[in-house]
Design an enzyme around this catalytic site. Structure first.
Site, PDB file in Angstrom:
ATOM      1  NE  ARG A  50       7.749  -0.552  -0.735  1.00  0.00           N
ATOM      2  CZ  ARG A  50       8.359   0.445  -0.118  1.00  0.00           C
ATOM      3  NH1 ARG A  50       8.576   1.589  -0.762  1.00  0.00           N
ATOM      4  NH2 ARG A  50       8.756   0.330   1.134  1.00  0.00           N
ATOM      5  N   GLY A 106       7.065   0.676   9.081  1.00  0.00           N
ATOM      6  CA  GLY A 106       5.934   1.192   9.838  1.00  0.00           C
ATOM      7  C   GLY A 106       4.620   1.138   9.092  1.00  0.00           C
ATOM      8  NE  ARG A 107       4.366   5.165   4.562  1.00  0.00           N
ATOM      9  CZ  ARG A 107       4.063   6.203   3.776  1.00  0.00           C
ATOM     10  NH1 ARG A 107       2.795   6.481   3.554  1.00  0.00           N
ATOM     11  NH2 ARG A 107       5.000   6.944   3.254  1.00  0.00           N
ATOM     12  CG  ASP A 131      -2.208   6.384   9.307  1.00  0.00           C
ATOM     13  OD1 ASP A 131      -1.237   5.962   8.646  1.00  0.00           O
ATOM     14  OD2 ASP A 131      -2.904   7.347   8.938  1.00  0.00           O
ATOM     15  N   GLY A 132       0.034   3.480   9.773  1.00  0.00           N
ATOM     16  CA  GLY A 132       0.341   2.321   8.943  1.00  0.00           C
ATOM     17  C   GLY A 132      -0.246   2.376   7.540  1.00  0.00           C
ATOM     18  NE  ARG A 166      14.049  -0.622   4.267  1.00  0.00           N
ATOM     19  CZ  ARG A 166      13.284   0.222   3.579  1.00  0.00           C
ATOM     20  NH1 ARG A 166      13.619   1.491   3.501  1.00  0.00           N
ATOM     21  NH2 ARG A 166      12.183  -0.200   3.001  1.00  0.00           N
ATOM     22  CG  ASP A 198      15.207   5.595   7.308  1.00  0.00           C
ATOM     23  OD1 ASP A 198      15.922   6.576   7.568  1.00  0.00           O
ATOM     24  OD2 ASP A 198      13.994   5.690   7.028  1.00  0.00           O
TER      25      ASP A 198
END
Length: 478
Positions: free
Chosen positions: A170, A91-92, A119-120, A177, A246
Site C-alpha cells: 500500500r 506492528g505489522r 505476529d506481524g 498519524r 493512530d
C-alpha cells in the site's frame, strides 16, 4: 520504467532513530501474486506492461530490495477507543521508501519493534479487503491510501481460525498519524515533536514553510481536510470502524482499513465493528469522533502553538463538515441551487430511509433517473407513504433548478455510484480466493475503479443487499 529501474528515497530516516526502527521484512512461505493494480503502477511511474510478476512477488515478500530502500517501521502512540496507549507503531507494516511522492509500505510483512504480542502478519481476508477498498474509495473521490499489489502464501496465520498469510503493498503521500505527534508530546520530547512537525510541513504542507504561524496553518489545514473527509464518508454511507488516533492521517486521507462497511439498509447508529460494544465509532458518531481526535492532536501540538490559537482553528471543524456534507448531498439529489431549508429536506430523507429500511446506494442511483414516476423508488422502501410525502417535497424543490432534467440525470449518475463494495460482495471474493481462485478479486478491482459504469455481468451487485447479509459486523482482524 521497470521495477528494477526504481530508486527509492527514505527522507524519514533523516530524523532521529527514536522515530523509527530499521527492520527487514520476514518473507512468507511460497508466495503467490494475487493481483496487480495497473492504475497505481502508472501513478508510481511504472509501466504495467513491463512489470515482471516474479519481481513484484519478491518485492512484496521482502526478498527483493530496490535501490535506495532502507526498510523501517514508524513509531507512534494513540488513543484506542478513547484510552491512551503510550507506544504503538507499525506492528505489522514495514516502509520501503518513497517514489513519485508516495511512501510504499508492506502490510503483513513480519514482526517489528512495535509488534508487542502480535505476529506481524496480515491474513488474505483482510488484505483483499484493504486492497480493494482503497481503490473503491479513490474512485468515489474520497482521499485514501492506495494499493499496488497483493500476494497470498502457504503461511498459516492464527486469527479466529487458521488463515493464509498475505501481504499488500500500500502507499500514501504520508503515513504520519495524529498518534505520531501524541507519542512525542506525552513523552515530553518536545524537540522531537518540533522535528516531526517540520518534517510533516516539508512532506505534505510545503506551502506553509517560512510563513508566520506555520504549525498553526498546518493544523488548520488538517482540521479542514479531516472534516471534509468524514463528510465524504457520511455522504456514501461509509463506516470506518476504528477511528483511533493512530488510525487518523495527518494529511486527511482514509487509512488503515480494518472493520469497515458501506452501509446496506440505512441505519444511523450502524456499528460495523463487533469489538465496538459501545458504538463509539458508529456511523452517526463519526463526525463527533473526528472532532474529538482533532482535540487530541491540538493538545499534542500545544508546545508549538498556543492553546487559544489551536482552539480557534478547531472551532471551524463544524462549518467545514456541514458545508462539505451539504454540498455533497445536494449533488446526490441533483440540486444546482442552494435553499435555506435544504437541511430540513435532507434530514427528512434520512429519516425516511431509516424508517423504510432503504438500501442507500441503489436508492440514490434510482433517484438519478427520476422523472416523476415513483414506482421504482417506492419498491425500495417498507414505508411507501413516508417516501411519497418526501417525494412531494422533492418535486417542489426541483422546480428551483436551473438545469434541465437530462442535465440533472447526467450529473446525478456521475455522483451516485451504481456499485460500492459492500461486505457481502467482498466476502464472495474472499471465499473464492481462500479456495485458490483469485478471478473475483480482479473482477472487483475493475468494478471498484469504475463504480459509475455498467458492469452487466455483475448487475446483482448493484441491487439491494440480500437480507441475510445486511449490515454485517466484522472483527478487528477482518
Amino acid at each position: 520504467m521497470k521495477l528494477t529501474d526504481v530508486i527509492l528515497t527514505t527522507p524519514y530516516l533523516d530524523l532521529s532513530t527514536i522515530f523509527y526502527h530499521e527492520v527487514s521484512p520476514t518473507p512468507l512461505k511460497n508466495p503467490l501474486l494475487v493481483s496487480v493494480n495497473p492504475e497505481v503502477a502508472q501513478l508510481l511511474g511504472l509501466n504495467p506492461a513491463h512489470l515482471n510478476d516474479k519481481e513484484l512477488e519478491n518485492l512484496l515478500n521482502g526478498t527483493l530490495l530496490l535501490e535506495g530502500s532502507r526498510p523501517y517501521a514508524m513509531c507512534y502512540a494513540g488513543h484506542q477507543f478513547g484510552y491512551y496507549v503510550q507506544r504503538l507503531g507499525d506492528g505489522r507494516a514495514i516502509n520501503l521508501g518513497a517514489l513519485n511522492g508516495w511512501n510504499l509500505q508492506l502490510k503483513g510483512s513480519g514482526v517489528t519493534r512495535y509488534s508487542r504480542q502480535g505476529d506481524g502478519r496480515a491474513v488474505l481476508r483482510s488484505s483483499i479487503r484493504e486492497y480493494l477498498i482503497s481503490e473503491a474509495m479513490n474512485a468515489l473521490g474520497i482521499p485514501t491510501s492506495r494499493a499496488l499489489a497483493l500476494i497470498s502464501s502457504d503461511e498459516k496465520v492464527a486469527r479466529e481460525r487458521w488463515e493464509r498469510g498475505a501481504i499488500v503493498l500500500r502507499l500514501a503521500p504520508s503515513w504520519i498519524r495524529f498518534g505520531s505527534f501524541e507519542y512525542f508530546f506525552h513523552t515530553n520530547k518536545h524537540k522531537e515533536l518540533e522535528s516531526l512537525a517540520d518534517f510533516c510541513l516539508q512532506e505534505s504542507f510545503p506551502q506553509f514553510i517560512g510563513s508566520e504561524d506555520a504549525y498553526l496553518k498546518m493544523f488548520a489545514e488538517i482540521v479542514k481536510r479531516t472534516a471534509e473527509l468524514i463528510a465524504s464518508w457520511q455522504s456514501v454511507g461509509f463506516n470506518h470502524g476504528v477511528m483511533n488516533t493512530d488510525n487518523m492521517s495527518a494529511i486527511g486521507i482514509t487509512i488503515d482499513y480494518g472493520p469497515f462497511a458501506f452501509m446496506d439498509t440505512f441505519e444511523s447508529g450502524y456499528i460495523c465493528n463487533h469489538t465496538d460494544a459501545q458504538g463509539r465509532y458508529s456511523y452517526d458518531n463519526q463526525p463527533r469522533i473526528g472532532y474529538w481526535n482533532l482535540e487530541r492532536l491540538a493538545h499534542a501540538l500545544s508546545p508549538l502553538v498556543t492553546h487559544e490559537k489551536l482552539q480557534s482553528e478547531l472551532e471551524q471543524y463544524g462549518n467545514y463538515f456541514t458545508n462539505q456534507l451539504m454540498q455533497l448531498l445536494r449533488a446526490k439529489l441533483g440540486l444546482d441551487t442552494t435553499q435555506e431549508n435544504d437541511s430540513d429536506l435532507l434530514r427528512a430523507l434520512f429519516s425516511v430511509m431509516e424508517n423504510g429500511r432503504i438500501d442507500m446506494t441503489p436508492f440514490f442511483r434510482t433517484l438519478s433517473r427520476y422523472e416523476g414516476n415513483r414506482d421504482a423508488l417506492l419498491a425500495l422502501t417498507l414505508a411507501p407513504n413516508q417516501l411519497n410525502e418526501w417525494l412531494e417535497r422533492y418535486d417542489v424543490r426541483l422546480t428551483d433548478n436551473s438545469s434541465s432534467v437530462d442535465e440533472r440525470h447526467r450529473q446525478m449518475l456521475r455522483t451516485n455510484p451504481k456499485y460500492v463494495l459492500k461486505n457481502y460482495i467482498l466476502q464472495e471474493a474472499i471465499d473464492e480466493a481462500e479456495g485458490g481462485n483469485y478471478t473475483r478479486v480482479n473482477d472487483l478491482l475493475r468494478i471498484a475503479q469504475n463504480p459509475y459504469d455498467e458492469h452487466s455481468d455483475f448487475e446483482r451487485y448493484a441491487g439491494v443487499t440480500p437480507p441475510q447479509h445486511t449490515n454485517l459486523k466484522l472483527s478487528c482482524s477482518s
